[in-house]
Scaffold this active site. Structure first.
Site, PDB file in Angstrom:
ATOM      1  N   LEU A  83      42.860  29.412  41.675  1.00 41.24           N
ATOM      2  CA  LEU A  83      42.938  30.413  40.617  1.00 41.24           C
ATOM      3  C   LEU A  83      44.359  30.942  40.454  1.00 41.24           C
ATOM      4  O   LEU A  83      45.026  31.277  41.437  1.00 41.24           O
ATOM      5  CB  LEU A  83      42.011  31.588  40.942  1.00 41.24           C
TER       6      LEU A  83
ATOM      7  N   HIS B 267      40.104  54.434  42.908  1.00 42.55           N
ATOM      8  CA  HIS B 267      41.106  53.370  42.829  1.00 42.55           C
ATOM      9  C   HIS B 267      40.992  52.430  44.030  1.00 42.55           C
ATOM     10  O   HIS B 267      41.155  51.210  43.889  1.00 42.55           O
ATOM     11  CB  HIS B 267      42.502  53.970  42.756  1.00 42.55           C
TER      12      HIS B 267
ATOM     13  N   ASP C 275      38.743  49.683  33.903  1.00 38.59           N
ATOM     14  CA  ASP C 275      38.668  51.101  33.568  1.00 38.59           C
ATOM     15  C   ASP C 275      37.434  51.723  34.218  1.00 38.59           C
ATOM     16  O   ASP C 275      36.398  51.069  34.347  1.00 38.59           O
ATOM     17  CB  ASP C 275      38.586  51.262  32.045  1.00 38.59           C
TER      18      ASP C 275
END
Length: 232
Positions: free
Chosen positions: A123, A29, A12
């Site tokens: 990962l 973004h 956020d």
């Protein structure tokens, strides 16, 4: 430090980061996407095995059309560039959420990325796109209801484990640590079932400014917690 096996992040603050700099929200973004790339490497370096990020929620469709279009364009670019990066880092990538609402070309890119990286052993990186936890649970219940209707499953045999297998996150351990950036103190319809015993960490740092040091702080906080899972 004892690294949490699975870290989930609500990213956020992209818009506020851009506003502070007099830039369009879309630039926030874009910078946020770069942060995602770096945090994947940082999380792996710190010993995290699973990383799940909230990229686009089912509610985000209600944002201004121009911003939604820009986000979809950014996701397309990210998916196309992710294969090379994921293979280089031995990273397995999986998208959770209702992909049927996404454009056909984006669905194809996602399927290609998941297929290409499925055997990687580094990962495990989950990206939540068009994801909402309530929507996920309803879709999961429909799967089970269909199995019951077909006689493949008895309603009395439904357990927590069977319900979890019907969710988008099947096969992925529940998060040990949830991080939310930018100072907001809510979970915004994210992994409601999976966060039952997760430790929460909130920081005022805006997502584009989040880095390895901030991730280490969150893990240090996690290490201070006494996880009892309902026991004494």
């Amino acid at each position: 430090m004892n690294a949490p096996k699975h870290v989930a992040i609500i990213m956020d603050g992209n818009g506020r980061w851009a506003k502070e700099r007099g830039l369009p929200r879309n630039m926030g973004h874009t910078q946020g996407a770069k942060t995602v790339e770096q945090i994947c490497e940082d999380a792996h370096d710190l010993g995290v095995k699973y990383l799940t990020v909230y990229a686009f929620s089912t509610e985000n469709w209600n944002r201004p059309a121009a911003e939604v279009t820009a986000l979809m364009t950014l996701l397309r670019s990210y998916m196309k560039n992710s294969i090379k990066r994921a293979m280089k880092n031995d990273m397995r990538v999986r998208v959770i959420g209702d992909k049927t609402r996404l454009a056909p070309d984006l669905q194809r890119d996602i399927a290609g990325l998941e297929e290409t990286t499925k055997d990687n052993t580094g990962l495990s990186f989950q990206i939540a796109i068009n994801y909402g936890s309530r929507d996920e649970m309803i879709r999961g219940m429909r799967k089970l209801a269909d199995q019951v209707a077909k006689g493949q499953l008895k309603s009395e045999d439904i357990t927590e484990e069977i319900f979890a297998e019907a969710l988008d996150t099947n096969g992925i351990p529940d998060p040990d640590l949830l991080i939310r950036t930018s100072g907001e103190l809510r979970i915004s319809n994210f992994l409601l079932w999976q966060l039952a015993y997760t430790e929460f960490y909130f920081t005022d740092v805006l997502w584009p400014n989040f880095n390895k040091d901030e991730l280490a702080k969150a893990i240090a906080y996690y290490n201070e917690r006494d996880r009892r899972f309902g026991k004494v």
